[in-house]
Design a protein around this motif. Structure first.
Motif, short mmCIF file in Angstrom:
data_model
loop_
_atom_site.label_atom_id
_atom_site.label_comp_id
_atom_site.label_asym_id
_atom_site.label_seq_id
_atom_site.Cartn_x
_atom_site.Cartn_y
_atom_site.Cartn_z
N ALA A 112 0.83 -1.21 0.00
CA ALA A 112 0.00 0.00 0.00
C ALA A 112 0.86 1.26 0.00
N SER A 113 2.05 1.16 0.51
CA SER A 113 2.92 2.34 0.61
C SER A 113 3.19 2.96 -0.75
N ALA A 114 3.37 2.14 -1.78
CA ALA A 114 3.60 2.66 -3.12
C ALA A 114 2.40 3.43 -3.64
N VAL A 115 1.20 2.95 -3.32
CA VAL A 115 -0.03 3.63 -3.76
C VAL A 115 -0.19 4.95 -3.02
N LYS A 117 2.12 6.89 -1.98
CA LYS A 117 3.05 7.86 -2.58
C LYS A 117 2.52 8.38 -3.91
N LYS A 118 1.76 7.54 -4.61
CA LYS A 118 1.22 7.92 -5.91
C LYS A 118 0.07 8.91 -5.78
N TYR A 119 -0.70 8.79 -4.68
CA TYR A 119 -1.86 9.67 -4.47
C TYR A 119 -1.65 10.50 -3.20
N PRO A 120 -1.11 11.71 -3.33
CA PRO A 120 -0.80 12.55 -2.16
C PRO A 120 -1.99 12.87 -1.27
N TYR A 277 -7.75 5.72 -7.02
CA TYR A 277 -6.91 5.34 -5.89
C TYR A 277 -7.37 4.02 -5.27
N PHE A 278 -8.68 3.79 -5.26
CA PHE A 278 -9.23 2.56 -4.69
C PHE A 278 -8.87 1.37 -5.58
N LYS A 279 -8.99 1.57 -6.87
CA LYS A 279 -8.63 0.52 -7.83
C LYS A 279 -7.14 0.21 -7.73
#
Length: 289
Positions: A112-115, A117-120, A277-279
């Motif tokens: 989840a950490s990568a996601v 970072k992708k969505y501030p 972001y959920f996807k």
């Protein structure tokens, strides 16, 4: 700004805070005003949305259904306002993921950490719970994603399978040369709580539970492993969860041939439109390592 009706705003506030008093503070309204809005909403829908008790407000089955609608509406609300307003700051998006400590530590949080970072604007609550309560937290709206045994996934849920967790017997390093049969006969099992049957399931699989003992319980991973390290007993732990303790020499795998696999799934309630972001969270959490 919210596109929800005042009654739905009051409903959402009560769900978030658990009491009318705290909900009133959240939306800057009197307790009477919140109560009136909830009653008006219940009258319009012809249902009861909450049961009231000393511990606060709990959603009924109808309330849980309405909550899923409100959550979906809030998912779309931020992007809608952003598109209408142009340069407005994107709204904060909150997601709660509920699951056991083993999965949280070894898979969920790292992936989840990568996601994140992708969505501030994404804010994630990792609800670590080893009491198999994820399904209830999904139903109540407390969690939007849950990792749970595959056999708990009902028809009303969407889900994707996760790689199974393989459980072995583990104990203190000093027991390394002891026969497993001797350990099972003389020592006490240790589990998270009485409802956790993984150690018993492993004993049953190999017909080693002729006289199962009352075990010790510790509903925290570090506390449970501390008991094992101290030589209080043995436990069936996932290979991933025990790996750091084995690496330092604090714990030892008591047998390489005795194991049981637990089928797992990531579950959520269906959404008409799934926010990006959920996807992305679903795709990241279910990606095979």
């Amino acid at each position: 700004m919210s596109l929800l009706s005042p009654s739905l705003e009051a409903f959402w506030a009560v769900v978030q805070k658990g009491t009318v008093l705290e909900a009133a503070k959240m939306i800057d309204l009197t307790q009477t005003g919140v109560t009136q809005r909830i009653r008006s909403l219940e009258k319009q829908l012809g249902v009861t949305l909450f049961t009231r008790s000393r511990k606060g407000m709990r959603l009924t089955e109808e309330g849980e259904s309405l909550l899923r609608y409100v959550q979906a509406a809030r998912d779309l609300e931020g992007e809608t306002l952003l598109n209408i307003g142009g340069k407005q700051t994107p709204a904060i998006k909150e997601v709660c993921i509920s699951g056991p400590s083993s999965l949280m530590r070894t898979r969920i949080i790292p992936k989840a950490s990568a996601v994140i970072k992708k969505y501030p604007q994404l804010r994630v609550r990792f609800d670590i719970s080893d009491d198999n309560s994820a399904i209830g937290k999904l139903k109540s709206g407390f969690a939007q994603l849950g990792t749970l045994p595959a056999n708990q996934v009902g028809r009303e849920l969407d889900s994707k399978t996760l790689s199974p967790e393989r459980h072995y017997f583990f104990g203190p390093a000093s027991w390394k040369k002891r026969p497993l049969s001797d350990i099972v006969e003389k020592e006490t099992p240790v589990d998270f709580d009485p409802q956790n049957t993984m150690t018993l399931d492993l004993l049953k699989k190999y017909k080693m539970n002729k006289a199962p003992k009352q075990g010790h319980y510790a509903n925290n991973l570090d506390a449970l492993c501390s008991l094992l390290i101290a030589g209080v007993g043995y436990s069936a732990l996932s290979e991933e969860m025990a790996r750091p303790y084995v690496k330092t020499g604090a714990l030892v795998q008591l047998s390489s041939t005795h194991f049981v696999d637990q089928s797992l799934a990531l579950a959520w309630y269906p959404r008409a439109e799934m926010p990006p972001y959920f996807k992305s969270l679903i795709e990241a959490l279910t990606k095979k390592s």
